[in-house]
Design a protein around this motif. Sequence first.
Motif, mmCIF file in Angstrom:
data_model
loop_
_atom_site.group_PDB
_atom_site.id
_atom_site.type_symbol
_atom_site.label_atom_id
_atom_site.label_comp_id
_atom_site.label_asym_id
_atom_site.label_seq_id
_atom_site.Cartn_x
_atom_site.Cartn_y
_atom_site.Cartn_z
ATOM 1 N N ASN A 12 7.096 47.940 4.003
ATOM 2 C CA ASN A 12 6.011 48.378 3.215
ATOM 3 C C ASN A 12 6.434 48.507 1.619
ATOM 4 O O ASN A 12 5.856 49.101 0.848
ATOM 5 C CB ASN A 12 5.347 49.695 3.351
ATOM 6 N N GLY A 14 5.946 47.064 -1.717
ATOM 7 C CA GLY A 14 4.968 46.178 -2.431
ATOM 8 C C GLY A 14 5.598 45.546 -3.682
ATOM 9 O O GLY A 14 6.588 45.770 -3.733
ATOM 10 N N ASN A 42 7.209 41.783 2.297
ATOM 11 C CA ASN A 42 7.162 43.231 1.868
ATOM 12 C C ASN A 42 8.091 44.113 2.659
ATOM 13 O O ASN A 42 8.008 45.273 2.973
ATOM 14 C CB ASN A 42 5.724 43.822 2.157
ATOM 15 N N SER A 67 8.084 57.926 -0.898
ATOM 16 C CA SER A 67 6.972 57.258 -1.477
ATOM 17 C C SER A 67 7.510 56.679 -3.111
ATOM 18 O O SER A 67 8.230 57.420 -3.812
ATOM 19 C CB SER A 67 5.863 58.173 -1.889
ATOM 20 N N ARG A 69 6.132 54.882 -6.490
ATOM 21 C CA ARG A 69 5.083 54.231 -7.257
ATOM 22 C C ARG A 69 3.720 54.484 -6.361
ATOM 23 O O ARG A 69 2.834 53.616 -6.493
ATOM 24 C CB ARG A 69 4.976 52.686 -7.577
ATOM 25 N N ARG A 71 3.164 54.567 -3.398
ATOM 26 C CA ARG A 71 3.056 53.755 -1.988
ATOM 27 C C ARG A 71 4.289 54.432 -1.019
ATOM 28 O O ARG A 71 5.387 54.394 -1.393
ATOM 29 C CB ARG A 71 3.406 52.278 -2.201
ATOM 30 N N ASN A 72 3.818 54.648 0.234
ATOM 31 C CA ASN A 72 4.803 55.072 1.219
ATOM 32 C C ASN A 72 5.548 53.815 1.835
ATOM 33 O O ASN A 72 4.913 53.151 1.989
ATOM 34 C CB ASN A 72 3.937 55.885 2.283
#
Length: 444
Positions: A12, A14, A42, A67, A69, A71-72
């Motif tokens: 994840n 991003g 990603n 986390s 920014r 995002r986890n």
Amino acid sequence: MTEPSKVIHVRNVGHEISENDLLQLFQPFGVITKLVMLRAKNQALLQMQDVPSAVNALQFYTNVQPSIRGRNVYIQFSSHQELTTMDQNTQSRGDEPNRILLVTIHHMLYPITVEVLHQVFSPHGFVEKIVTFQKSAGFQALIQFQTNQSAVSARNALQGRNIYDGCCQLDIQFSNLDELQVNYNNDRSRDFTNPNLPSEQKGKSSQHGYGDAGGMYSLQASGAHTVGFPQMGNAAAIAAAFPGGLPPGISGTNDRCTILVSNLNPDRIDEDKLFNLFSIYGNIVRIKLLRNKPDHALVQMGDGFQAELAVHFLKGGMLFGKRLEVNFSKHPNITTGPDTHDYSNSNLNRFNRNAAKNYRYCCSPTKMIHLSTLPQDVSEAEIVSHLEEHGTIVNSKLFEMNGKKQALVLFENEEQATEALVCKNASSLSGSTIRISFSQLQNI
């Protein structure tokens, strides 16, 4: 779970997450030797110097959701034991030779100055400039050599080495900067080609372009984080304090720094007494007593983890005949003003040094208090006399550890011990400013 590996697989990731963001997430746990960004998926692969470093990181993030920014990200051991081949779209970080080195220092138990760095790096070639600064990744320095070859030689010889025995480990990459700009010659920056530069003007940060020279705490106090995860500056200390995982009831994911304390005794409480109580759980930025609600106060902690410790351990505690209500505030921080007391630069904040040890001592109020920084010639009778107005002292003990006088004082109940702590921490005893904390010992 895949068997432990020094290679960590991150999912994840991003497009807004940079290599540096990932480095800051894992640098507190040890030296990172390679980082591969798999942008199309990603994902990222990151190699620590050894398996124990990777295990520490995985254990810590089992209890704390990382986390970046907002995002986890999700981490696990990679099926790879080593990152060896790199395709054309990936590269090992910091491998393009450059005469400027970016140095991160891990496990920094002793202060590192420009002079220390110059002594370590100058045997490998002429060092032109050094700039040091504090980032959430830790203490860092940019070191500019006269030639690329000198920088390559220094990196090859010193990467992963300790400056002092067992601590201050060097993590060295090539910087992508072309030239360092040094404005002042002092203990944080130096231009060895221009000895006539002035020393820094007081109150100004000498190297705004490279990092916050004021230190991690002032960076946190301003509410500015280079990573979306507020605890990163503390990650190494938290991991060292709780190697088996966080205490029951502590999530480690709270990002609210400000606490609302209510049901206070307005006739006996003040900002300094609240500081003495809450500073056991973290650094204090500001405290404000609410004039329209005299039994309410706001306390802003250094970060969300410290705030969570304070709420968890102090909720329901007794002080001055009142049972405290301690909850997270809806306010992200306390604004400065005439009713606000600022403690961000107080030398009584406990978590600028020995943070891991102080986290380890965090607990709910107990009947026993521990006194340190006592005068060397103090007597047990003087200590009892200094504290006995706050309750019935059942027992006391004066002892010496590492050549320094310390004491344990056992009160009849937790409320009396809490009162003694909030009233007498940072008080003067025979000319010494004493420190008081709760002890988890049951008896003397």
